[in-house]
Design a protein around this motif. Structure first.
Motif, PDB file in Angstrom:
ATOM      1  N   ALA A 129       0.306  -0.688  -0.402  1.00  0.00           N
ATOM      2  CA  ALA A 129       0.084  -0.187  -0.481  1.00  0.00           C
ATOM      3  C   ALA A 129       0.988   1.190   0.029  1.00  0.00           C
ATOM      4  CB  ALA A 129      -0.788  -0.033   1.550  1.00  0.00           C
ATOM      5  N   ARG A 130       1.981   1.162   0.915  1.00  0.00           N
ATOM      6  CA  ARG A 130       2.583   2.648   1.042  1.00  0.00           C
ATOM      7  C   ARG A 130       3.422   2.681  -0.164  1.00  0.00           C
ATOM      8  NH1 ARG A 130       3.375   1.449   6.152  1.00  0.00           N
ATOM      9  NH2 ARG A 130       4.922   0.203   6.158  1.00  0.00           N
ATOM     10  N   ALA A 133       1.051   3.889  -3.171  1.00  0.00           N
ATOM     11  CA  ALA A 133       0.862   5.178  -2.720  1.00  0.00           C
ATOM     12  C   ALA A 133       1.803   6.158  -3.100  1.00  0.00           C
ATOM     13  CB  ALA A 133      -0.103   4.866  -2.124  1.00  0.00           C
ATOM     14  N   ALA A 418     -12.336  -2.048  11.900  1.00  0.00           N
ATOM     15  CA  ALA A 418     -12.803  -1.880  10.261  1.00  0.00           C
ATOM     16  C   ALA A 418     -13.994  -1.509  10.493  1.00  0.00           C
ATOM     17  CB  ALA A 418     -13.381  -3.498   9.951  1.00  0.00           C
ATOM     18  N   VAL A 419     -14.638  -0.741  10.852  1.00  0.00           N
ATOM     19  CA  VAL A 419     -15.913  -0.364  10.933  1.00  0.00           C
ATOM     20  C   VAL A 419     -15.130   1.806  11.086  1.00  0.00           C
ATOM     21  CG1 VAL A 419     -18.078   0.668  11.611  1.00  0.00           C
ATOM     22  CG2 VAL A 419     -17.015  -1.428  12.316  1.00  0.00           C
ATOM     23  N   ALA A 421     -13.088   3.109   9.913  1.00  0.00           N
ATOM     24  CA  ALA A 421     -12.262   4.042   8.731  1.00  0.00           C
ATOM     25  C   ALA A 421     -13.653   4.337   7.522  1.00  0.00           C
ATOM     26  CB  ALA A 421     -11.044   3.314   8.250  1.00  0.00           C
ATOM     27  N   PRO A 422     -14.467   3.460   6.980  1.00  0.00           N
ATOM     28  CA  PRO A 422     -15.377   3.748   6.037  1.00  0.00           C
ATOM     29  C   PRO A 422     -16.686   4.645   6.621  1.00  0.00           C
ATOM     30  CG  PRO A 422     -15.350   1.425   7.441  1.00  0.00           C
ATOM     31  CD  PRO A 422     -14.129   1.661   7.847  1.00  0.00           C
ATOM     32  N   LYS A 426     -15.103   7.820   4.280  1.00  0.00           N
ATOM     33  CA  LYS A 426     -16.338   7.275   3.535  1.00  0.00           C
ATOM     34  C   LYS A 426     -17.618   8.322   3.318  1.00  0.00           C
ATOM     35  CE  LYS A 426     -17.585   3.385   1.327  1.00  0.00           C
ATOM     36  NZ  LYS A 426     -18.066   1.985   2.077  1.00  0.00           N
ATOM     37  N   ARG A 449      -0.414  12.481   3.570  1.00  0.00           N
ATOM     38  CA  ARG A 449      -1.747  12.483   3.026  1.00  0.00           C
ATOM     39  C   ARG A 449      -3.103  13.142   3.789  1.00  0.00           C
ATOM     40  NH1 ARG A 449      -1.562   7.080   6.829  1.00  0.00           N
ATOM     41  NH2 ARG A 449      -0.452   7.476   8.197  1.00  0.00           N
ATOM     42  N   PRO A 458     -12.154   8.614  -0.570  1.00  0.00           N
ATOM     43  CA  PRO A 458     -12.392   7.631   0.559  1.00  0.00           C
ATOM     44  C   PRO A 458     -11.241   7.177   1.080  1.00  0.00           C
ATOM     45  CG  PRO A 458     -13.247   7.307  -1.526  1.00  0.00           C
ATOM     46  CD  PRO A 458     -11.984   8.498  -1.817  1.00  0.00           C
ATOM     47  N   ALA A 459     -10.596   7.020   0.394  1.00  0.00           N
ATOM     48  CA  ALA A 459      -9.156   5.935   1.418  1.00  0.00           C
ATOM     49  C   ALA A 459      -8.961   6.443   2.943  1.00  0.00           C
ATOM     50  CB  ALA A 459      -7.998   6.277   0.529  1.00  0.00           C
ATOM     51  N   PRO A 460      -9.105   4.942   3.458  1.00  0.00           N
ATOM     52  CA  PRO A 460      -9.025   5.429   5.132  1.00  0.00           C
ATOM     53  C   PRO A 460      -7.479   5.659   5.735  1.00  0.00           C
ATOM     54  CG  PRO A 460      -8.886   2.802   4.711  1.00  0.00           C
ATOM     55  CD  PRO A 460      -8.762   3.084   3.352  1.00  0.00           C
ATOM     56  N   PHE A 461      -7.131   6.834   6.584  1.00  0.00           N
ATOM     57  CA  PHE A 461      -6.382   7.465   7.284  1.00  0.00           C
ATOM     58  C   PHE A 461      -5.919   8.334   6.165  1.00  0.00           C
ATOM     59  CE2 PHE A 461      -7.314   3.272   9.068  1.00  0.00           C
ATOM     60  CZ  PHE A 461      -7.952   3.733   9.642  1.00  0.00           C
ATOM     61  N   THR A 462      -7.038   9.206   5.670  1.00  0.00           N
ATOM     62  CA  THR A 462      -6.280  10.035   4.703  1.00  0.00           C
ATOM     63  C   THR A 462      -6.160  11.221   5.537  1.00  0.00           C
ATOM     64  OG1 THR A 462      -7.851  10.269   3.463  1.00  0.00           O
ATOM     65  CG2 THR A 462      -6.186   8.962   2.550  1.00  0.00           C
TER      66      THR A 462
ATOM     67  N   GLY B  33     -18.418  -2.537   8.641  1.00  0.00           N
ATOM     68  CA  GLY B  33     -16.938  -2.968   8.727  1.00  0.00           C
ATOM     69  C   GLY B  33     -16.482  -3.144   7.187  1.00  0.00           C
ATOM     70  N   HIS B  43      -1.942   3.203   4.541  1.00  0.00           N
ATOM     71  CA  HIS B  43      -1.468   4.726   3.782  1.00  0.00           C
ATOM     72  C   HIS B  43      -1.628   4.241   2.260  1.00  0.00           C
ATOM     73  CE1 HIS B  43       1.109   4.227   7.816  1.00  0.00           C
ATOM     74  NE2 HIS B  43       1.410   4.994   6.923  1.00  0.00           N
ATOM     75  N   ASP B  45      -4.019   4.003  -1.251  1.00  0.00           N
ATOM     76  CA  ASP B  45      -4.474   5.529  -1.878  1.00  0.00           C
ATOM     77  C   ASP B  45      -6.218   4.695  -2.508  1.00  0.00           C
ATOM     78  OD1 ASP B  45      -4.066   4.098  -4.130  1.00  0.00           O
ATOM     79  OD2 ASP B  45      -3.116   5.763  -4.693  1.00  0.00           O
ATOM     80  N   TYR B  48      -6.104   1.606  -4.870  1.00  0.00           N
ATOM     81  CA  TYR B  48      -5.613   0.664  -3.830  1.00  0.00           C
ATOM     82  C   TYR B  48      -6.048  -0.452  -2.890  1.00  0.00           C
ATOM     83  CZ  TYR B  48      -2.672  -2.536  -1.245  1.00  0.00           C
ATOM     84  OH  TYR B  48      -2.183  -3.304   0.030  1.00  0.00           O
TER      85      TYR B  48
END
Lengths: 539, 320
Positions: A129-130, A133, A418-419, A421-422, A426, A449, A458-462, B33, B43, B45, B48
């Motif tokens: 991922a890192r 991205a 898991a909940v 983040a969206p 999102k 980010r 909508p990507a998590p932890f942005t 979830g 991390h 995007d 991904y």
């Protein structure tokens, strides 16, 4: 950062060989050979291919089997590893690496530049991922003109590359094992072949991973121990009991409440680090949803900052293990961290004055009431919701208590990751939250980010705050193209000055991990994934 | 053995399982979830996460995913784990033996000890010993198993070094053959005892009250009048008391997964309970569905065995 004359290279190589041969700088006595080290890991990794995931569980368990092109020293600076030297050309658009000679995979196949090209193109840039991205959109190509040369070509100058080539960010896997297969389901993920200091022996699911010394390791003499066992123990307090009972020798993480007892025990040694295989240099950060009328107002965010007593977070939650954040970028990235910034001080009276000024008036007990607050109906109570992982419940409680004292009501909403983040990224259904934002080895990877306007969901932890500032965007874009470190430092400093003024976030505490091990062992590199490369234990 | 009855019961299994499959699938997808977040780390995007979603078929409409899943399961394919990248059947199968060992040991321990202690307590009547037994059993039942586990670790493992703290084997000195067996039993002792202590109370109390009642009935009086020794009298009475006890033990056996989760975490026991927990946190749908299926089959099987045990214990019961 140009490495010109061959003499510099020669010195570098000599230095690497010398430091490898003479053992770890931290060890107080001469290395002993043999024995088995037992390290506890917290979760079953599932598989042992670090190139297809950023999962901390897989990386903690598998990095010792592999190498990156480069390693990292105690301060996070690049060291030769599979690459013995490198050159930065065309103002940071081209990176040329000279690979070490004679490196072999655990099955005896020679390691070549083709492995590096394959790993990046077919695996890292798709699955990590890192890496994907950060450089996916900027990398024009990876070339392997001969067996010992790798060339990275970027579409524009790219600054962070040398900080993302270690086994955590870019482990190199074997082309002859993975070519033409699905890297996510290749059976080699459970029976890995690497170049690293240890070879794979067995993986008993849910129990342990057993590794053996790689006698053909390219760093002469290393490793010292004959075997290494990664024992899976899910409960951190049980890990400590196992250490005390002599069943394990090394823990990645000593939790706060246990620190006093273990650190004062002469049978154990401890060291702190900001590095973690799942994400390094993390800051517990409160974000404000700037789309919400209450928090859009800067003075309310300032009031929150003044109302929070951050040293209390450090002492009550982390038991002193960490630092109060004094800048938006972690102090573990010293060249990018802006020291000496003026952050809001704990000041309850100032917080109350700011809230009064906005029109949030104190009327009796409980949260304040809106009287003429722009965009908010009169009579509305000042109350925000606060989302957190269940593991961060103590942060929520302190925030509620401290904000309650100045008349800001806080509703806590614990949500598992898991909940969470969206919901945050999102649906954007929150007022405020706490996130452990890991800055990573370079601000390009973990800091951009959070602030760049292109990173709002909508990507998590942005960009949780939904912060949009053309000035900050432009500074980040310039910093990513700037290769000279001094110039980059100045750009990141400007960014930090702006965001401390505008407070889209409030940076609470920098967290660190405390590694702990049996005193009879030494030589741990707690700042790297290849932590046991030079470990030795007296019997 | 009433084979027609058995066949009829087995025939009911298939539609029950099919119904459960659909139900489990819907429940799991209704819960909030997102598996790609656990999988992709923090991390990535947007592209991904979209890429992962496509790869695992999570971008397809839900009815289509359900159809694919049910079709695959009917062909014996439980799917591929998102996290482990291997077949779900293999992932579950390699964890099953540890849990079966732990749970069955605890079940046998708690059943045998429970019946024994219950009978003892009933026989002693309302004397202090009976009260003590009762209190201890109740305490075991009321204490959360993870806390009991931690206390057992502090007292019996770290304090005295009698037992290991974690795992199923010794990490330092891996054994083979007989040595392996001894090693595993040594590691099994504490978690099995703690799990058994938790389940002991129900059986003990059930046996005790049942026996007290049975010992007051006419057939016992008649047996005593004939001069039967007390031990034999108790055995006769016990057979009648066993019916509800068997029901309780059977339902325990069916719920083997739920009991194991906490104990497996505390003792780092490499079983299904921990797999369930980690799969749940990672939203590893295929593994979760596989485990739900296994648990459902466990309950169905346990019920069937309970019913058959009834007929064997009580000649008055006849299955047609």
């Amino acid at each position: 950062m140009r490495r010109g004359p061959m003499t510099v290279l020669a010195v570098l190589v000599l230095l690497a060989v010398w430091s490898a041969g003479s053992g770890p700088a931290t060890g107080q006595d001469a290395p002993v050979r043999g024995g088995t080290l037992v390290a506890a890991i917290v979760s079953d990794p599932g598989h042992l291919n670090p190139a297809i995931t950023t999962s901390g569980a897989t990386h903690a368990a598998s990095e010792l089997l592999y190498n990156g092109l480069l390693g990292r020293d105690e301060r996070g600076e690049p060291l030769p590893e599979l690459a013995e030297s490198w050159q930065v050309e065309q103002g940071g658009t081209v990176y040329r690496f000279r690979l070490r000679d004679g490196v072999k995979w655990h099955d005896g196949t020679p390691f070549t530049a083709a492995d590096v090209k394959f790993t990046f193109e077919e695996v890292l840039l798709k699955f990590h991922a890192r890496t994907r991205a950060s450089m996916g959109g900027l990398l024009a190509g990876v070339e392997a003109p001969d067996d010992r040369t790798v060339v990275f070509r970027f579409k524009q100058p790219y600054a962070p590359l040398l900080y993302q080539l270690d086994a955590t960010e870019a482990p190199i896997i074997a082309r002859h094992v993975y070519q033409g297969t699905n890297p996510q389901t290749n059976p080699a993920n459970s029976n890995p072949i690497g170049t690293g200091p240890f070879k794979f022996l067995s993986y008993t699911k849910g129990t342990e991973i057993r590794l053996a010394r790689n006698p053909a390791y390219f760093k002469p003499g290393l490793p010292y121990v004959d075997g290494l066992v990664m024992r899976i123990i899910p409960d951190l307090s049980v890990q400590v009991l196992a250490l005390e009972n002599g069943e394990v020798d090394f823990l990645w993480e000593l939790s706060g409440p246990q620190q006093g007892r273990i650190k004062s025990d002469p049978r154990f040694r401890a060291a702190r680090t900001g590095y973690n295989p799942g994400g390094s240099n993390c800051i517990m950060t409160m974000s404000f949803n700037l789309d919400r009328p209450i928090l859009k107002e800067l003075r309310v965010r300032q009031a929150v900052a003044h109302a929070l007593d951050r040293p209390a977070f450090l002492s009550q939650i982390l038991f002193g293990d960490g630092k109060v954040a004094v800048a938006p970028i972690s102090s573990e990235i010293p060249w990018a961290h802006a020291a000496g910034l003026k952050m809001p001080e704990p000041d309850r009276a100032e917080a109350e004055k700011l809230l009064d000024g906005v029109g949030w008036k104190k009327e009796g007990e409980g949260p304040r009431t809106a009287r003429g607050v722009p965009g908010v109906a009169d009579g509305t109570r000042l109350s925000i919701d606060f989302l957190h992982f269940p593991a961060f419940a103590k942060y929520g409680e302190l925030v509620r208590q401290q904000l309650g004292a100045v008349g800001i009501g806080v509703r806590l909403r614990p949500l598992e990751p898991a909940v969470f983040a969206p919901t945050v990224f999102k649906d954007r259904n929150f007022d405020s939250n706490v996130i452990s934002y890991c800055n990573g080895p370079d601000p390009e990877i973990g800091v951009r980010r959070m602030y760049h306007s292109s990173q709002v969901g909508p990507a998590p932890f942005t960009n949780a705050a939904a912060y949009r500032s053309p000035r900050v965007d432009a500074l980040f874009d310039e910093a990513s193209r700037t290769v000279e470190r001094d110039k980059r430092s100045r750009l990141y400093r400007q960014i930090q000055e702006i965001v401390v003024q505008e407070l889209p976030y409030y940076w609470l505490v920098e967290t660190v991990s405390t590694r702990v091990w049996a005193a009879r062992c030494s030589g741990f590199k707690v700042w790297a994934g290849l932590f046991a490369e030079a470990v030795f234990c007296r019997r | 053995m009433p084979s027609r009855y058995l066949l009829r019961r087995l025939a009911q299994v298939l539609p029950t399982v099919a119904g459960l499959l659909v139900l489990n699938f819907c429940i799991i997808h209704l819960a909030p979830g997102d598996p790609v977040i656990a999988l992709g780390g923090e991390h990535g995007d947007a592209a991904y996460y979209a890429f992962l979603r496509t790869r695992f078929g999570l971008d397809r409409p839900l009815p289509e995913q359900l159809l694919t899943y049910v079709t695959n399961v009917l062909q014996g394919d439980l799917g591929t784990s998102f996290v482990h990248g291997r077949s779900v059947a293999a992932v579950i199968a390699e964890r099953l033996p540890a849990t079966l060992l732990l749970v069955s040991t605890a079940l046998v321990l708690s059943s045998v000890a429970g019946v024994g202690l219950g009978a003892l307590a009933a026989r002693l009547g309302r004397r202090p010993t009976d009260l003590t037994l009762n209190a201890v059993a109740l305490l075991g039942y009321a204490t959360p198993s993870f806390w009991l586990g931690q206390m057992a670790l502090l007292a019996l493992a770290v304090g005295t070094g009698l037992f290991p703290v974690q795992g199923m084997t010794d990490a330092r000195n891996p054994q083979t053959g007989l040595g392996y067996l001894v090693d595993v039993l040594h590691h099994l002792a504490l978690p099995a005892l703690v799990l058994a202590a938790n389940e002991l109370a129900l059986t003990t109390r059930l046996v005790r009250t049942g026996l007290l009642e049975a010992l007051g009935t006419d057939y016992v009086r008649a047996a005593r009048a004939k001069g039967l020794p007390e031990g034999l009298v108790i055995r006769h009475a016990l057979r009648n008391v066993m019916l509800p006890v068997i029901t309780v033990i059977g339902s325990r056996a069916g719920m083997f997964l739920s009991g194991a989760v906490l104990i497996e975490v505390v003792f780092a026991w490499p079983g299904l309970g921990r797999l369930l927990l980690s799969s749940l946190l990672a939203r590893d749908y295929p593994v979760l569905l596989g485990m739900f299926l296994l648990a459902s089959l466990g309950v169905i099987l346990a019920n069937l065995i309970t019913d058959l045990a009834y007929a064997w214990l009580d000649p008055r019961i006849r299955y047609q």
